[in-house]
Design a protein around this motif. Structure first.
Motif, short mmCIF file in Angstrom:
data_model
loop_
_atom_site.label_atom_id
_atom_site.label_comp_id
_atom_site.label_asym_id
_atom_site.label_seq_id
_atom_site.Cartn_x
_atom_site.Cartn_y
_atom_site.Cartn_z
N THR A 132 0.84 -1.20 0.00
CA THR A 132 0.00 0.00 0.00
C THR A 132 0.88 1.26 0.00
O THR A 132 2.08 1.18 0.22
CB THR A 132 -0.94 -0.01 1.23
OG1 THR A 132 -0.16 -0.20 2.41
CG2 THR A 132 -1.96 -1.14 1.12
N PRO A 133 0.29 2.43 -0.23
CA PRO A 133 1.09 3.66 -0.28
C PRO A 133 1.92 3.88 0.98
O PRO A 133 1.47 3.57 2.10
CB PRO A 133 0.03 4.75 -0.46
CG PRO A 133 -1.09 4.07 -1.18
CD PRO A 133 -1.12 2.68 -0.63
N ALA A 134 3.11 4.41 0.81
CA ALA A 134 4.04 4.65 1.92
C ALA A 134 3.37 5.48 3.00
O ALA A 134 2.69 6.47 2.71
CB ALA A 134 5.29 5.35 1.41
N ALA A 165 -11.08 -8.51 6.66
CA ALA A 165 -10.95 -7.11 6.26
C ALA A 165 -9.77 -6.50 7.00
O ALA A 165 -9.43 -6.92 8.11
CB ALA A 165 -12.23 -6.33 6.59
N ALA A 166 -9.15 -5.52 6.36
CA ALA A 166 -8.00 -4.85 6.96
C ALA A 166 -8.17 -3.35 6.83
O ALA A 166 -8.46 -2.84 5.75
CB ALA A 166 -6.71 -5.29 6.27
N CYS A 167 -8.00 -2.65 7.94
CA CYS A 167 -8.00 -1.19 7.94
C CYS A 167 -6.57 -0.74 8.20
O CYS A 167 -6.03 -0.96 9.29
CB CYS A 167 -8.93 -0.67 9.03
SG CYS A 167 -8.94 1.14 9.15
N LEU A 168 -5.95 -0.15 7.18
CA LEU A 168 -4.58 0.34 7.33
C LEU A 168 -4.60 1.82 7.67
O LEU A 168 -5.41 2.58 7.12
CB LEU A 168 -3.78 0.12 6.04
CG LEU A 168 -3.31 -1.32 5.81
CD1 LEU A 168 -4.36 -2.12 5.06
CD2 LEU A 168 -1.99 -1.34 5.03
N THR A 169 -3.70 2.23 8.55
CA THR A 169 -3.63 3.64 8.91
C THR A 169 -2.18 4.03 9.21
O THR A 169 -1.27 3.21 9.09
CB THR A 169 -4.56 3.95 10.10
OG1 THR A 169 -4.65 5.37 10.25
CG2 THR A 169 -4.07 3.32 11.39
N PHE A 220 -6.84 6.43 6.15
CA PHE A 220 -7.34 5.08 6.42
C PHE A 220 -7.65 4.42 5.09
O PHE A 220 -8.32 5.02 4.24
CB PHE A 220 -8.63 5.13 7.26
CG PHE A 220 -8.48 5.77 8.61
CD1 PHE A 220 -8.14 5.01 9.71
CD2 PHE A 220 -8.69 7.14 8.77
CE1 PHE A 220 -8.00 5.61 10.97
CE2 PHE A 220 -8.56 7.73 10.01
CZ PHE A 220 -8.20 6.96 11.12
N LEU A 221 -7.18 3.20 4.91
CA LEU A 221 -7.45 2.44 3.69
C LEU A 221 -8.16 1.16 4.11
O LEU A 221 -7.59 0.32 4.83
CB LEU A 221 -6.14 2.10 2.97
CG LEU A 221 -6.26 1.27 1.69
CD1 LEU A 221 -7.08 2.00 0.63
CD2 LEU A 221 -4.88 0.92 1.15
N CYS A 222 -9.42 1.02 3.70
CA CYS A 222 -10.24 -0.14 4.07
C CYS A 222 -10.24 -1.16 2.95
O CYS A 222 -10.60 -0.84 1.81
CB CYS A 222 -11.67 0.31 4.36
SG CYS A 222 -11.80 1.42 5.78
N GLU A 225 -3.70 4.81 -5.97
CA GLU A 225 -2.45 4.96 -6.73
C GLU A 225 -2.65 5.83 -7.96
O GLU A 225 -1.73 6.53 -8.40
CB GLU A 225 -1.93 3.59 -7.18
CG GLU A 225 -1.50 2.67 -6.04
CD GLU A 225 -1.17 1.28 -6.55
OE1 GLU A 225 -0.62 1.16 -7.67
OE2 GLU A 225 -1.48 0.30 -5.85
N GLN A 226 -3.84 5.81 -8.55
CA GLN A 226 -4.08 6.56 -9.78
C GLN A 226 -4.11 8.06 -9.54
O GLN A 226 -3.97 8.85 -10.47
CB GLN A 226 -5.38 6.08 -10.44
CG GLN A 226 -5.27 4.63 -10.88
CD GLN A 226 -6.46 4.17 -11.69
OE1 GLN A 226 -7.02 4.92 -12.50
NE2 GLN A 226 -6.87 2.93 -11.48
#
Length: 468
Positions: A103-105, A294-298, A279-281, A271-272
């Protein structure tokens, strides 16, 4: 009596199906599936159906994929489940490391839930709780787009805007701020997607300028509003939104539950736009369509606002019994292996082009207002009147006629109202895409005949949308 009929009768005696008016099944058969292989589902009478909707948008590498199967089989002999509070295990650590790398840095922390709606709840609670922890309790409202969908639990419904799902429960929902969507379907004639999406951002700018002091986060489905009819918009909107959220001190939540993992043409839609949400769900395709996860990245900034001595009561005390389940994590690791080893994103470009070519003729259909596409998602919008884009009355259930025709021809096409769409597994072949286009074209011809609405409306109760 056929095996299908026997299983259907047993089903109807005990089951209550999701997103279904059960009275429909007095006339519309339930289809019991015995097995799956690749893009195909097979019923108990041996009839096969090409799964054009990836079984509610989850299956990306085909049913009974041998590589994912084997990874789960290996895992089940080692560890089926363990509590994730105070304990850990190899698959969840490895999966978290890989998601952080993919995922994005800056998205450095992973919190797990059991499904997409629960993941949205995590992000909303975490954002609100962050502001509380840093001394900004007034920041407790959320901004969302019109025609958006984020799930069926109460907070997730609150940030959605598809009336079929939310209207009944209106008195239970949070007070949110709704902003007109940048959806390009109704853009003025001659205006490109980028111009329209950029122009529509003015609404968001005004809302944030006026309300940022009380707003915790903005939540969006990036690029594609799925259950809202596969409506699409340009990445420039996301770029402008990221800049505005930074300017006004508001979190940005990306709901990539439906569009993540290659569906839009890149691994993740954000990314586009070259941005990173706060937060990325993620869910659905995360496990290849095998198991709920499911994963919630923060960010570490958000994580650190909760990191304190226990007696401060700043901890995020949210949990699910099956959080980070080892079997689901094993399926996810196998799915990520396939993405990496098979160069899936690159291969999808050719498949996306074939989808465009196979359906291009429908742009000239007298009752098709638009054929739109973003990566491996393509939608065909049927209308009553093409020049004005006047929709068919939802009570006529035109999409149901396409669904029924598809089943008769061996294709699972489950439209969203009057929007027929392809969201197939990535293992689909060019020839199978051509077959879907042929079946969809036939179904659209049938569905847009005047007499169809009378027959369908007489027999079946309306249920025109599908949440995915």
């Amino acid at each position: 009596m056929s095996q299908n009929h026997d299983w259907m009768q047993r089903d109807l005696a005990v089951l209550w199906h999701p997103c279904t008016q059960m009275k429909d099944h007095e006339r519309l058969p339930v289809i019991p599936i015995r097995r799956g292989e690749g893009v195909w589902l097979e019923d108990f009478d041996g009839k096969r159906y090409l799964d054009a909707v990836s079984s509610w948008w989850v299956n990306v590498f085909g049913h009974a994929n041998p590589r994912i199967n084997q990874r789960i089989k290996d895992q089940v002999d080692q560890l089926e489940h363990v509590i994730l509070a105070g304990f850990s295990h190899q698959p969840v650590v490895e999966l978290s490391e890989r998601l952080v790398r993919l995922t994005p840095a800056g998205l450095d922390r992973v919190f797990y839930a059991d499904n997409g709606s629960s993941c949205i709840e995590v992000a909303l609670k975490m954002s609100y709780h962050y502001w509380l922890n840093v001394g900004r309790p007034e920041k407790k409202r959320f901004v969302t787009l019109s025609n958006s969908y984020h799930g069926e639990t109460v907070a997730a419904m609150s940030v959605g805007d598809v009336a079929l799902f939310t209207e009944t429960y209106k008195s239970l929902l949070l007070d949110t701020l709704k902003v007109p969507s940048p959806d390009c379907y109704f853009r003025p004639e001659g205006m490109c997607w980028e111009e329209h999406s950029r122009a529509m951002f003015a609404h968001m700018e005004r809302t944030l300028a006026e309300h940022h002091h009380e707003v915790a986060a903005v939540i969006v489905e990036p690029l594609i509003q799925g259950a809202g009819g596969m409506r699409m918009y340009h990445p420039v909107y996301l770029k402008l939104l990221r800049e505005a959220c930074d300017r006004y001190g508001v979190h940005l939540i990306h709901d990539e539950i439906a569009v993540g993992f290659g569906r839009t043409g890149t691994m993740f839609a954000c990314e586009q736009a070259g941005i990173r949400p706060d937060f990325l769900c993620l869910s659905k395709a995360l496990t290849g369509g095998y198991l709920p996860l499911a994963a919630c990245l923060t960010t570490d900034t958000i994580y650190q606002a909760f990191y304190a001595e226990y007696d401060t009561l700043r901890a995020f005390l949210h949990s699910h019994s099956y959080t980070g389940n080892p079997l689901a994590c094993a399926a996810a690791l196998a799915t990520l292996d396939i993405f990496e080893e098979d160069k899936v994103i690159e291969a999808n470009r050719a498949l996306a082009l074939r989808m465009a070519e196979a359906t291009a003729h429908l742009a000239d259909h007298p009752h098709v207002a638009e054929v739109r596409q973003t990566g491996m998602a393509l939608a065909i919008e049927m209308v009553q009147d093409k020049p004005s884009k006047s929709a068919y009355p939802w009570q006529e259930r035109r999409g149901l006629a396409v669904y029924q025709h598809g089943l008769s021809r061996g294709a699972l096409l489950r439209p969203l109202g009057s929007v027929v769409y392809f969201l197939p597994p990535y293992v689909i072949t060019p020839e199978q895409i051509d077959f879907l286009a042929e079946v969809a074209s036939e179904g659209i011809d049938l569905a847009t005949r005047k007499h169809v609405s009378v027959a369908v409306n007489r027999d079946l109760h309306p249920n025109h949308r599908d949440p995915g």
